[in-house]
Design a protein around this motif. Structure first.
Motif, PDB file in Angstrom:
ATOM      1  N   GLN A 169       0.842  -1.191   0.000  1.00  0.00           N
ATOM      2  CA  GLN A 169       0.000   0.000   0.000  1.00  0.00           C
ATOM      3  C   GLN A 169       0.880   1.246   0.000  1.00  0.00           C
ATOM      4  OE1 GLN A 169      -2.413  -1.117   3.527  1.00  0.00           O
ATOM      5  NE2 GLN A 169      -4.181  -0.899   2.183  1.00  0.00           N
ATOM      6  N   LEU A 203      -5.283   5.116   1.137  1.00  0.00           N
ATOM      7  CA  LEU A 203      -4.210   4.273   0.629  1.00  0.00           C
ATOM      8  C   LEU A 203      -4.618   3.613  -0.682  1.00  0.00           C
ATOM      9  CD1 LEU A 203      -3.200   2.456   3.962  1.00  0.00           C
ATOM     10  CD2 LEU A 203      -2.186   4.513   2.973  1.00  0.00           C
ATOM     11  N   THR A 204      -3.642   3.345  -1.516  1.00  0.00           N
ATOM     12  CA  THR A 204      -3.839   2.613  -2.762  1.00  0.00           C
ATOM     13  C   THR A 204      -2.995   1.347  -2.738  1.00  0.00           C
ATOM     14  OG1 THR A 204      -4.299   4.592  -4.071  1.00  0.00           O
ATOM     15  CG2 THR A 204      -3.473   2.688  -5.266  1.00  0.00           C
ATOM     16  N   THR A 205      -3.556   0.251  -3.207  1.00  0.00           N
ATOM     17  CA  THR A 205      -2.829  -1.012  -3.278  1.00  0.00           C
ATOM     18  C   THR A 205      -2.137  -1.126  -4.624  1.00  0.00           C
ATOM     19  OG1 THR A 205      -4.390  -2.087  -1.766  1.00  0.00           O
ATOM     20  CG2 THR A 205      -3.036  -3.515  -3.152  1.00  0.00           C
ATOM     21  N   CYS A 254       1.309   4.770   7.480  1.00  0.00           N
ATOM     22  CA  CYS A 254       1.884   3.989   6.398  1.00  0.00           C
ATOM     23  C   CYS A 254       3.381   4.259   6.350  1.00  0.00           C
ATOM     24  CB  CYS A 254       1.185   4.300   5.074  1.00  0.00           C
ATOM     25  SG  CYS A 254       1.503   3.088   3.754  1.00  0.00           S
TER      26      CYS A 254
END
Length: 555
Positions: free
Chosen positions: A99, A324-326, A270
């Motif tokens: 992520q 968040l982006t995967t 993160c």
């Protein structure tokens, strides 16, 4: 016995003991006059601080009482001393799903402005000369509920959000910065140039976890003052950089460049450490020109390339929420994560081992080498070798650049398909000498060059469209499948041996596709994780009874 102190061009401010307080009515408001002791050049002097000063005499009485950092602050003068080295990508790293943070939807800063441009109340003083401008505490001479400098009359009602740090008085009225009042963007009216202007900016700054220091710098002149504060939150703020350019106070200590050492218990999201920042600067007649900059390990820069979240209010003490982006990428033994292009992602977190499905990369943005055989989108073409990425044509990621054919590999946004398969200028690994006879029933040996600096096994696979139907899916069209340990020779002594079947078409040029990668059992199409693809058009002759051999490039 009287003691004589000699502290050349410095002051000692006794903040906790006010020798005298006087209530003084002026301009319809209560003003405090604080007397503080300082020791200057072997003599004892009493400075009077008027909060805030409204005349040159009052301003000359004191530069302001400097904010004192709490003992927990780990701040040093000068630029950051720790350099964060960006790790290098190497071939063969483990594949992961991870992520990473999305950029803030509303990147910018919250500002409050006091100044005659905005017709604020009270009217800002215009009788203070620039030479008598002190520290920012001269005007921000009160304290807020967190003990930070504050304007004594409270917050200005002129506030908003901008995505840049204003550094010129001509920016008043520009890009939603004080987009009201009597001043115009780019103007030089008396309101903009004369009188005091004060700015307070509040925001959150996110820096990569690997970064242990944040540098803060204030530059500029024209007798302006500025101060940078930073901390985990408003309860733990540290003054990092401060300066004043007023000539009356030119001998006072300054720290225009400072470094904040991040504590271990900083807020982390993160792959980021998040800190609260407050920035003050002012102009006392003549136009504010302070240029504030930050250094998070990439050199000094403004806001444009930083993760900035505007504070929701001056007392905003809650770490901002992020999304968040995967993604998929690679991880090394030190835990550093790289995206699918092999670029280090300092904002990555939560890696999970995976196997990347290179046949399903919709939505991914990647650097790659593509083929260039003609497709139905190519003018005058009657075949479709599905070369374009939209047709899942052959593509080789260039994260690993240690494996390629010939002397180089070309980085392309999309396949440069054309009628002669000559769009990719980096195709130089397969050579087609003109003296070699490509004719039906014959066997040819052609030179090839592979560079493999990756220390990993490479695979070379080649197809020819013998029947000329525009694909490589028919029997016997997968003509070469070679594996090599590390040296790029493939046991072939630099030559490829290709038998030409008796039923190969001689009517028109046919496709030739070579793919080199670390991935075994490739197909003529699809994305693979490394290497290069080279496409050619070859015309087969029929033993002097028809048109002779030709190739689209590299004869």
């Amino acid at each position: 016995m009287k003691k004589i102190f000699s502290l050349s061009y410095s002051i000692l401010v006794v903040q906790n003991k006010l020798l005298l307080q006087m209530i003084h009515k002026r301009r319809n408001k209560i003003r405090l006059i604080h007397f503080v002791v300082c020791i200057l050049c072997s003599s004892t002097t009493i400075f009077a601080q008027f909060c805030p000063p409204t005349t040159g005499t009052e301003a000359a009485a004191s530069p302001g009482i400097l904010y004192t950092n709490p003992p927990s602050c780990n701040v040093q003068a000068g630029e950051p001393s720790v350099s964060v080295i960006t790790p290098n990508f190497v071939c063969g790293l483990n594949e992961v799903e991870y992520q990473t943070l999305n950029p803030p939807e509303n990147s910018g800063v919250l500002y409050h402005y006091w100044g005659n441009c905005a017709n604020s109340i009270p009217v800002m003083p215009s009788g203070i000369s620039a030479q008598r401008n002190g520290y920012i505490e001269q005007m921000f001479c009160a304290t807020d509920s967190y003990g930070l400098p504050a304007y004594p009359d409270g917050l200005s009602n002129i506030s908003g959000q901008v995505d840049f740090l204003p550094t010129r008085h001509t920016e008043v009225g520009c890009d939603n910065f004080l987009n009201i009042g009597t001043c115009q963007c780019g103007g030089n009216s008396s309101e903009e140039i004369q009188g005091a202007e004060l700015i307070q900016l509040d925001f959150w700054l996110a820096v990569p976890n690997a970064q242990t220091q944040i540098g803060m710098r204030l530059s500029g002149g024209n007798a302006d003052a500025g101060a940078f504060f930073v901390g985990a939150d408003l309860d733990n703020m540290c003054k990092v950089a401060y300066h004043t350019d007023g000539s009356v106070f030119s001998a006072l200590p300054e720290q225009p460049i400072g470094t904040y050492n991040l504590p271990n218990d900083i807020n982390r999201i993160c792959g980021l450490s998040v800190v609260r920042v407050r920035l003050y600067y002012n102009d006392i007649a003549g136009g504010f020109t302070v240029t504030p900059e930050l250094n998070i390990g990439r050199g000094w820069e403004g806001l444009a390339n930083l993760f900035i979240f505007p504070a929701t209010a001056v007392d905003d003490n809650i770490t901002p929420t992020v999304s968040l982006t995967t993604k998929v990428g690679f991880i090394n033994t030190d835990g550093n994560i790289f995206d699918i292009n092999g670029i280090y992602d300092p904002l990555a977190c939560n890696p999970v081992p995976t196997t990347i499905d290179y046949t399903n990369v919709d939505g991914l943005s990647y650097n790659a080498d593509f083929g260039d055989l003609p497709t139905t989108s190519t003018p005058l073409s009657n075949v479709n070798y599905t070369t374009l990425s939209t047709d899942e044509g052959p593509a080789h990621l260039l994260a690993c650049t240690d494996l390629y054919l010939g002397a180089s590999v070309e980085n392309e946004i999309e396949a440069e398909s054309n009628l002669t398969a000559s769009g990719d200028t980096g195709d130089d690994g397969i050579i087609f000498p003109t003296h070699i006879l490509w004719s039906v029933g014959n066997t040819v040996r052609i030179p090839f060059t592979v560079v493999n600096n990756s220390s990993l096994q490479a695979e070379l696979e080649i197809w020819m469209d013998w029947n000329g139907d525009g694909d490589f899916n028919d029997a016997n069209e997968w003509i070469i499948d070679l594996s090599d340990d590390t040296n790029g020779d493939f046991g072939q002594a630099g030559y490829l041996t290709i038998p030409i079947p008796s039923n190969a078409t001689t009517a028109y040029p046919i496709g030739f596709r070579a793919r080199l990668s670390h991935q075994n059992d490739m197909t003529p199409n699809g994305l693979v994780n490394s290497g290069e693809v080279e496409d050619y058009l070859v015309r087969i002759s029929c033993n002097n009874s028809c048109e002779g051999f030709s190739v689209s490039k590299n004869n």
